[in-house]
Design a protein around this motif. Sequence first.
Motif, short mmCIF file in Angstrom:
data_model
loop_
_atom_site.label_atom_id
_atom_site.label_comp_id
_atom_site.label_asym_id
_atom_site.label_seq_id
_atom_site.Cartn_x
_atom_site.Cartn_y
_atom_site.Cartn_z
N ASP A 1 0.63 -0.76 -0.05
CA ASP A 1 0.79 -0.62 -0.16
C ASP A 1 0.62 1.64 -0.41
O ASP A 1 0.22 2.52 0.52
N MET A 2 1.90 1.33 -0.08
CA MET A 2 3.48 2.28 -0.21
C MET A 2 2.41 3.56 -1.33
O MET A 2 1.76 3.36 -2.49
N PRO A 3 2.57 4.32 -0.97
CA PRO A 3 1.94 5.83 -1.92
C PRO A 3 2.98 5.78 -2.76
O PRO A 3 4.37 5.82 -2.75
N VAL A 4 2.40 5.68 -4.08
CA VAL A 4 3.27 6.17 -4.94
C VAL A 4 2.21 7.63 -6.02
O VAL A 4 1.45 7.26 -6.14
N ALA A 5 4.20 7.40 -6.70
CA ALA A 5 3.40 8.62 -7.13
C ALA A 5 4.45 8.13 -9.14
O ALA A 5 5.27 7.75 -9.13
N MET A 6 3.60 8.20 -10.38
CA MET A 6 4.12 8.76 -11.26
C MET A 6 4.28 9.62 -12.34
O MET A 6 3.84 10.92 -11.93
N THR A 7 5.84 9.18 -12.74
CA THR A 7 6.63 10.64 -13.97
C THR A 7 6.18 10.17 -14.96
O THR A 7 6.17 9.02 -15.23
N ALA A 8 4.89 10.91 -16.22
CA ALA A 8 5.15 11.00 -17.02
C ALA A 8 5.38 11.62 -18.48
O ALA A 8 5.32 12.93 -17.55
N SER A 9 5.46 11.41 -19.40
CA SER A 9 5.26 12.70 -20.58
C SER A 9 4.57 12.59 -21.65
O SER A 9 3.96 13.64 -21.49
#
Length: 137
Positions: A86-94
């Motif tokens: 359940d770790m909080p995750v952010a994603m990066t993308a173009s």
Amino acid sequence: MPTLIGVRRLPRILLVEPDGLVRGTVASVCRELQLAHVIQAGSCDLATKLLVDDSLQASIVSLSDCGSGLDLLTRLREGSFVCSADMPVAMTASGIDATMAARLKELRIRRLLLKPFKIRDLIATVEALLAAATVPG
């Protein structure tokens, strides 16, 4: 001689980003502002070796590594690593399309940072991830 009494331990976040300049900038900003200690991985393969660390509180993962970022997030949510599923995750993308946005929502990402992102957006994202990491449940 200074002592370590009163020095607060910074939360640890994993950054998975193939671009060394972006990794260095994120780590530097987080260190300078004393937001977090950033553990850097240049690839998802390296990140899988780092996800045995149960002291990681959050993660920022790039989608630009030929789909392996999405695979890494899927495996995290399935509980394939020592750290919390359940770790909080952010994603990066173009950029992403509607199908990818729906998939990321299913995988419970907290934020999506579109590249190039502003430093203030990065800071707000790290703060939100760490706030979510401290909330039980």
